[in-house]
Design a protein around this motif. Structure first.
Motif, short mmCIF file in Angstrom:
data_model
loop_
_atom_site.label_atom_id
_atom_site.label_comp_id
_atom_site.label_asym_id
_atom_site.label_seq_id
_atom_site.Cartn_x
_atom_site.Cartn_y
_atom_site.Cartn_z
N GLY A 1 33.83 16.58 22.27
CA GLY A 1 33.89 17.66 21.45
C GLY A 1 35.24 17.80 20.66
N THR A 2 35.52 18.94 20.41
CA THR A 2 36.86 19.01 19.68
C THR A 2 38.05 19.09 20.42
OG1 THR A 2 36.11 21.61 19.52
CG2 THR A 2 35.76 20.34 17.60
N VAL A 3 39.33 19.00 19.75
CA VAL A 3 40.52 19.04 20.48
C VAL A 3 40.79 20.34 21.42
CG1 VAL A 3 42.89 18.89 20.07
CG2 VAL A 3 41.45 17.40 18.79
N ALA A 4 41.15 20.56 22.59
CA ALA A 4 41.46 21.54 23.21
C ALA A 4 40.31 22.41 23.67
CB ALA A 4 42.69 22.31 22.85
N ALA A 5 39.04 21.78 23.38
CA ALA A 5 37.88 22.63 23.50
C ALA A 5 37.38 23.08 25.09
CB ALA A 5 36.68 22.04 22.74
N GLY A 6 37.96 22.22 25.77
CA GLY A 6 37.64 22.25 27.35
C GLY A 6 36.44 21.22 27.99
N LYS A 7 36.56 20.09 27.24
CA LYS A 7 35.81 18.92 27.67
C LYS A 7 36.25 18.60 29.29
CE LYS A 7 37.42 16.10 24.66
NZ LYS A 7 37.81 17.11 23.90
N SER A 8 37.39 18.85 29.66
CA SER A 8 37.73 18.29 30.89
C SER A 8 37.22 19.46 32.08
CB SER A 8 39.39 17.91 31.17
OG SER A 8 39.60 16.87 30.25
N MET A 9 37.14 20.49 31.58
CA MET A 9 36.76 21.55 32.35
C MET A 9 35.28 21.37 32.71
SD MET A 9 37.33 25.68 32.26
CE MET A 9 39.10 25.40 32.01
N VAL A 10 34.66 20.99 31.56
CA VAL A 10 33.15 20.84 31.78
C VAL A 10 32.96 19.62 32.73
CG1 VAL A 10 31.08 20.31 30.49
CG2 VAL A 10 32.55 22.00 29.56
N ALA A 11 33.54 18.57 32.55
CA ALA A 11 33.56 17.48 33.30
C ALA A 11 33.71 17.72 34.76
CB ALA A 11 34.55 16.52 33.02
N ARG A 12 34.70 18.73 35.16
CA ARG A 12 34.99 18.86 36.44
C ARG A 12 33.85 19.94 37.19
NH1 ARG A 12 40.61 19.79 34.56
NH2 ARG A 12 40.00 22.21 34.15
N ASN A 13 33.32 20.62 36.25
CA ASN A 13 32.14 21.47 36.74
C ASN A 13 30.93 20.65 37.13
OD1 ASN A 13 33.81 23.72 36.49
ND2 ASN A 13 32.79 24.43 34.54
N LEU A 14 30.74 19.65 36.19
CA LEU A 14 29.84 18.76 36.54
C LEU A 14 29.94 17.87 37.47
CD1 LEU A 14 28.73 18.00 32.68
CD2 LEU A 14 27.50 19.29 34.17
N ALA A 15 31.18 17.55 37.61
CA ALA A 15 31.29 16.48 38.97
C ALA A 15 31.15 17.44 40.40
CB ALA A 15 32.86 16.23 38.76
N GLU A 16 31.53 18.85 40.33
CA GLU A 16 31.14 19.61 41.42
C GLU A 16 29.72 19.70 41.82
OE1 GLU A 16 33.18 23.01 40.58
OE2 GLU A 16 35.36 22.24 40.74
N ARG A 17 28.98 19.47 40.67
CA ARG A 17 27.46 19.66 40.93
C ARG A 17 26.79 18.22 41.39
NH1 ARG A 17 29.23 24.06 37.98
NH2 ARG A 17 28.07 25.95 38.33
N GLY A 18 27.48 17.25 41.25
CA GLY A 18 26.97 15.86 41.82
C GLY A 18 27.15 14.83 40.71
N ALA A 19 27.49 15.11 39.51
CA ALA A 19 27.72 13.93 38.55
C ALA A 19 28.95 13.14 38.74
CB ALA A 19 27.90 14.26 37.12
N ALA A 20 28.86 11.82 38.54
CA ALA A 20 29.92 10.84 38.58
C ALA A 20 30.54 10.79 37.13
CB ALA A 20 29.33 9.34 39.00
N VAL A 21 31.83 11.11 37.27
CA VAL A 21 32.40 11.31 35.83
C VAL A 21 33.36 10.18 35.81
CG1 VAL A 21 34.12 12.66 34.52
CG2 VAL A 21 32.18 13.90 35.90
N ILE A 22 33.35 9.84 34.57
CA ILE A 22 34.12 8.57 33.91
C ILE A 22 34.95 9.07 32.80
CG2 ILE A 22 34.30 6.25 33.19
CD1 ILE A 22 31.65 5.86 34.13
N ASP A 23 36.42 9.28 33.07
CA ASP A 23 37.22 9.72 32.25
C ASP A 23 37.97 8.87 31.29
OD1 ASP A 23 39.09 10.99 30.69
OD2 ASP A 23 39.80 12.47 32.49
N SER A 24 37.49 8.74 30.07
CA SER A 24 38.25 7.63 29.15
C SER A 24 39.53 7.60 28.95
CB SER A 24 37.51 7.64 27.80
OG SER A 24 37.78 8.73 27.04
N ASP A 25 40.27 8.89 29.14
CA ASP A 25 41.73 8.98 29.16
C ASP A 25 42.20 8.38 30.39
OD1 ASP A 25 41.79 10.11 26.72
OD2 ASP A 25 42.11 12.33 27.57
N GLU A 26 41.59 8.59 31.67
CA GLU A 26 41.88 8.10 32.87
C GLU A 26 42.06 6.42 32.73
OE1 GLU A 26 40.09 9.53 36.09
OE2 GLU A 26 40.96 11.49 36.08
#
Length: 209
Positions: free
Chosen positions: A13-38
């Motif tokens: 997505g675009t800068v400061a659009a909220g990608k990480s929040m979406v990733a956390r929401n998806l993780a809560e629903r069962g997805a395995a999240v791989i964060d490239s920044d981490e």
């Protein structure tokens, strides 16, 4: 789903659009999240080959008093200068690719059915063909700038430089399979993410993952 071939979602997505929040929401629903920044932080820990190369390329000004990388200083040294940015990418991308592949293999071995990979520069580094679904999170520029200055402590100049260095929002949206507009509050984004998760599961079933 047979649990052996995870359905892979590229989240960008675009800068400061909220990608990480979406990733956390998806993780809560069962997805395995791989964060490239981490992954990027992991490969440049003091003592690593990438850390040594970055220190040599950009000098002591990008090293914090505790010996770790000063990411803010490194961002200032690279995003406003294309050649410096390309040098940093050259150093870090190989290590990130190797670590990402390891994490994907581990998730597959564990029977994970959906992997979400959060990658800010997914299109810019040519990874769009690696995924079963591409999701772009976006918001109007003025909304994103206000978030970056407010919650991240960036200056307007830093935001403008980083935003300009990325692919245009319109092009990211055009290439996406699904776009989440995050101009509202967290509750609205959670509802949108819930529907996205349903779409991901339907697509994963259809793909045989």
């Amino acid at each position: 789903m047979n649990g052996t071939t995870p359905f892979r979602v590229g989240l960008t997505g675009t800068v400061a659009a909220g990608k990480s929040m979406v990733a956390r929401n998806l993780a809560e629903r069962g997805a395995a999240v791989i964060d490239s920044d981490e992954l990027a932080r992991e490969i440049v820990r003091p003592g690593s080959p990438a850390y040594a190369r970055i220190r040599e390329a950009f000098g002591e000004g990008v090293i914090a008093p505790d010996g770790t990388l000063d990411r803010s200083a490194l961002r200032e040294a690279t995003f406003a200068d294309k050649r410096s940015r390309e040098r940093l990418e050259e150093i870090s991308h190989a290590g990130i690719r190797e670590l990402r592949a390891r994490r994907i293999s581990e998730a597959a071995a564990a029977g994970v059915r959906v992997i979400v990979e959060e990658i800010p520069l997914l299109f810019e580094v040519g990874l769009e063909n690696d995924y079963d679904m591409l999701v772009v999170v976006d918001a109007p520029r003025e909304v994103r700038e206000a978030r970056a200055l407010g919650s991240r402590g960036w200056t307007a100049e830093e935001f403008a430089a980083i935003d300009a260095a990325q692919l245009a929002a319109s092009e990211k949206r055009r290439r996406a399979d699904r776009v989440l507009d995050n101009r509202g509050d967290p509750g609205e984004l959670d509802i949108a993410t819930r529907e996205l998760w349903r779409e991901i599961l339907r697509a994963a079933v259809g793909s045989g993952s």
